[in-house]
Structures are given as structure tokens and as C-alpha cells.
Motif scaffolding. Structure first.
Motif, mmCIF file in Angstrom:
data_model
loop_
_atom_site.group_PDB
_atom_site.id
_atom_site.type_symbol
_atom_site.label_atom_id
_atom_site.label_comp_id
_atom_site.label_asym_id
_atom_site.label_seq_id
_atom_site.Cartn_x
_atom_site.Cartn_y
_atom_site.Cartn_z
ATOM 1 N N ILE A 187 62.024 -83.021 88.023
ATOM 2 C CA ILE A 187 63.089 -82.076 88.349
ATOM 3 C C ILE A 187 64.244 -82.206 87.378
ATOM 4 O O ILE A 187 64.803 -81.215 86.897
ATOM 5 C CB ILE A 187 63.563 -82.294 89.804
ATOM 6 N N ILE A 188 64.558 -83.469 87.062
ATOM 7 C CA ILE A 188 65.624 -83.703 86.088
ATOM 8 C C ILE A 188 65.273 -83.053 84.751
ATOM 9 O O ILE A 188 66.109 -82.398 84.121
ATOM 10 C CB ILE A 188 65.875 -85.217 85.923
ATOM 11 N N LYS B 86 66.549 -76.137 81.533
ATOM 12 C CA LYS B 86 67.278 -74.945 81.968
ATOM 13 C C LYS B 86 68.681 -74.939 81.364
ATOM 14 O O LYS B 86 69.184 -73.897 80.946
ATOM 15 C CB LYS B 86 67.367 -74.984 83.498
ATOM 16 N N LYS B 87 69.287 -76.113 81.332
ATOM 17 C CA LYS B 87 70.626 -76.211 80.742
ATOM 18 C C LYS B 87 70.607 -75.790 79.279
ATOM 19 O O LYS B 87 71.484 -75.056 78.819
ATOM 20 C CB LYS B 87 71.155 -77.651 80.839
ATOM 21 N N PHE C 39 69.041 -69.899 92.792
ATOM 22 C CA PHE C 39 68.175 -70.052 91.627
ATOM 23 C C PHE C 39 68.253 -68.832 90.715
ATOM 24 O O PHE C 39 68.182 -68.948 89.499
ATOM 25 C CB PHE C 39 66.737 -70.333 92.055
ATOM 26 N N LYS D 52 72.117 -69.451 75.236
ATOM 27 C CA LYS D 52 72.593 -68.088 75.506
ATOM 28 C C LYS D 52 74.106 -68.002 75.320
ATOM 29 O O LYS D 52 74.623 -67.020 74.806
ATOM 30 C CB LYS D 52 72.207 -67.669 76.920
ATOM 31 N N LYS D 53 74.774 -69.057 75.745
ATOM 32 C CA LYS D 53 76.231 -69.069 75.591
ATOM 33 C C LYS D 53 76.622 -69.043 74.120
ATOM 34 O O LYS D 53 77.572 -68.369 73.731
ATOM 35 C CB LYS D 53 76.824 -70.308 76.265
ATOM 36 N N SER E 18 70.891 -67.143 90.334
ATOM 37 C CA SER E 18 72.172 -67.237 89.638
ATOM 38 C C SER E 18 72.133 -68.251 88.508
ATOM 39 O O SER E 18 72.959 -68.220 87.616
ATOM 40 C CB SER E 18 73.285 -67.593 90.617
ATOM 41 N N ILE E 19 71.172 -69.156 88.557
ATOM 42 C CA ILE E 19 71.060 -70.061 87.422
ATOM 43 C C ILE E 19 70.015 -69.565 86.432
ATOM 44 O O ILE E 19 69.497 -70.318 85.616
ATOM 45 C CB ILE E 19 70.776 -71.524 87.836
ATOM 46 N N GLY E 20 69.773 -68.270 86.504
ATOM 47 C CA GLY E 20 68.972 -67.644 85.446
ATOM 48 C C GLY E 20 67.465 -67.729 85.618
ATOM 49 O O GLY E 20 66.737 -67.697 84.636
ATOM 50 N N ILE F 291 70.444 -72.058 78.932
ATOM 51 C CA ILE F 291 71.721 -71.390 79.193
ATOM 52 C C ILE F 291 72.711 -71.660 78.068
ATOM 53 O O ILE F 291 73.452 -70.777 77.644
ATOM 54 C CB ILE F 291 72.314 -71.871 80.534
ATOM 55 N N GLU F 292 72.702 -72.883 77.578
ATOM 56 C CA GLU F 292 73.641 -73.211 76.511
ATOM 57 C C GLU F 292 73.374 -72.381 75.260
ATOM 58 O O GLU F 292 74.316 -71.943 74.591
ATOM 59 C CB GLU F 292 73.576 -74.714 76.191
ATOM 60 N N TRP G 77 63.370 -80.515 84.283
ATOM 61 C CA TRP G 77 63.465 -79.070 84.430
ATOM 62 C C TRP G 77 64.911 -78.605 84.319
ATOM 63 O O TRP G 77 65.225 -77.651 83.614
ATOM 64 C CB TRP G 77 62.863 -78.654 85.771
ATOM 65 N N ILE G 78 65.807 -79.325 85.014
ATOM 66 C CA ILE G 78 67.223 -78.954 84.953
ATOM 67 C C ILE G 78 67.732 -79.031 83.513
ATOM 68 O O ILE G 78 68.434 -78.152 83.036
ATOM 69 C CB ILE G 78 68.078 -79.872 85.863
ATOM 70 N N ARG G 79 67.323 -80.108 82.828
ATOM 71 C CA ARG G 79 67.773 -80.268 81.448
ATOM 72 C C ARG G 79 67.325 -79.098 80.576
ATOM 73 O O ARG G 79 68.085 -78.574 79.774
ATOM 74 C CB ARG G 79 67.223 -81.585 80.868
#
Lengths: 137, 137
Positions: B82-83, B89-90, B55, B96-97, B57-59, B93-94, B85-87
Motif C-alpha cells: 500500500i505504501i 500515486k504521489k 479515491f 502533473k503539478k 479525488s486523489i486521481g 500527481i507531482e 502504491w501511495i508513493r
DNA sequence: ATAAACTATGAAGTGAACTCTAGGGCAAGC
DNA sequence: GCTTGCCCTAGAGTTCACTTCATAGTTTAT
């Protein structure tokens, strides 16, 4: 220009600007004092802060930035040295990007699993097993 | 398993492991005390630390992680939550990229300019002008 | 038996980049 | 001349994720 005006113009707080000065990122080309001891900023201050923001945005710490700016002011470096610096900075950023790519990979796998779990719990189970078997996880 | 052994196994320091415990990321499924008051870690501790690393590592910050783990333990969330939350989080990160992509753009332009400066200073000057005219820089 | 190596605790320290506070001085409007 | 709202300083506080320290008890090796 007084400090609040500059802060508004640059989207910073007055605290941050004073902090930068304390850290040696601004000198008397950028700030002078009036009779009342108020700071008076020149247009060069605006340029300087833009430069600071730019370098910050390319991932420089204030410490690194300080060095860069001093050298920039003193014209210390050859073009080749600057090119080398840019190249190493690029590598730094690229590796950070790769890290994020790995994170995205993980998140995508998690998403795939969770999505499958809604549609076909059986297959999701299999996926989980394959995952556990295949990787260090 | 004693603390140093676990630390070696996980590539952490004993300080970090104790720190995690203090922060509430480990509980008595993971650590118990022996008669001499030494910590004794179960295999679940290994799993837990792996999960923490994943976790992280996934920021995730430790604070966020704490919530995630508590919910994970309590089975609080629906799959849909949960889905979601993952979205989110994605997306985090995106974006940030994307920031890093912009940084790379800037560095590439800088590199282009500096390289040109060695070969053809005339053209480099033009490039600089075009840049100043075109962007907010 | 004694030293080395491990364990424990609570608290303080680190570094980066701000952010805020206390306690005061100037300035402009009514 | 009083209030409001800027400005000043020095210094403390914040957040994060550890890391280090001081002090002390326990186990293991020689």
C-alpha cells in the motif's frame, strides 16, 4: 512536405494532423494539394502546429484553441483583451494546481499513517481516531 | 434508505449511484432490494461512496478504484504494498503539478510580454527576439 | 380514484481528442 | 509489371464518467 514527414517532425500521427485540418485549425496557408491530391505542407504548418501544441500545453481545448487562432489570424483583439485572457487562464491553472495540492495532502496523510502502522501500530490507531474526529472523513 | 435520499446525502444523482453499482463498486453490503424491487441502501453505502469520492479525488479512475476497493475488501495487500502504491500515486500527481507549473511559466512570460507591449513596445520587441533566440520556440 | 412523484430497466447519447478501418489510388525499386 | 509503401476518403470505434431516454411499475397525496 508530405504528411508523414510533418508528422515525424512534430511528433504527431498523420491521423491527428488530418483531424486538426478537419477541425479547421489548419487552412491553405498551411496545406495545399498536389496534382495527385496529396497534401503538401508549408513551413507555416510547422509553426502552426507548434502554436497549437503550445496552446494545448497551456490547457486549451481544441475548441478554445480554434477561437484563439482565428482571432490571432484576424488580429481581432486588443492587447488589453489578451492580457485579460491570459489572467483568466492563469487563474484556471492555479486552481487546478490547488486541487492537486489537496490530493497530495491526502496522499501524504495516508503515507504517514501507513508508515506509522509499520513502526508503531498503537500510535497509528490514535492517528486514525484523531483524523476521524477532526475532519469530515 | 432509498436512492434519492442517498443521492441527496452524497451530492450525487441517482443515475450515478446506479451506474456505480453496475460497475461493481457497490455490492450487497451496500444495497439490497425490497419486496417492490426498490433499492435499499445501508449506512455502509454512505461509507463506500465517501471512500469512492476520496479515491476519486486523489486521481483514481473508476477502473483503478474498482481494483483498489476489491483489494481493500479482500485485504489482499501488505502494508508495504500500500505504501508503494501511495508513493507511485504521489509521483503521478507531482508530475502533473510540474506540468501546470510549466504552463504557468509560459503564461507569465506571455503576460510580461503583453504588459511591456503597452508600456514600452521597443523593449517588448527585444524581449520577443531574446525569447526566440534562447528557446526552442 | 387519480395524479404526482418516486422507483425500475436496458440502451442510447454526450464530449473531447483522437485512433483506426475499409477500400481505394499513386509511386518507387527490382 | 509486381510488390511495397506511401497517400486519399468517409466513417466508425475508443475511453471515461456519466447522463438521458423510453417505458413501465409503485407509492403517496388529494
Amino acid at each position: 512536405m508530405k504528411i508523414q514527414e510533418l508528422a515525424d517532425k512534430m511528433g504527431l500521427t498523420i491521423h491527428t494532423i488530418r483531424f486538426y485540418e478537419k477541425e479547421g485549425l489548419l487552412d491553405d496557408r498551411h496545406v495545399r494539394r498536389e496534382r495527385n491530391n496529396y497534401r503538401n505542407y508549408s513551413d507555416k504548418a510547422v509553426e502552426r502546429l507548434k502554436l497549437i501544441k503550445k496552446f494545448q500545453s497551456i490547457g486549451c481545448s481544441l475548441a478554445e484553441l480554434k477561437g484563439v487562432l482565428q482571432d490571432h489570424d484576424a488580429n481581432t483583439h486588443t492587447n488589453q483583451q489578451i492580457i485579460d485572457w491570459i489572467r483568466s487562464k492563469k487563474k484556471e491553472i492555479e486552481s487546478k494546481k490547488e486541487e492537486y495540492d489537496q490530493i497530495l495532502d491526502t496522499l501524504n496523510k495516508m503515507l504517514e499513517y501507513r508508515t506509522l502502522l509499520m513502526d508503531d501500530p498503537q500510535k497509528a490507531q490514535e492517528m486514525l481516531k484523531a483524523w476521524h474526529a477532526g475532519s469530515s472523513d
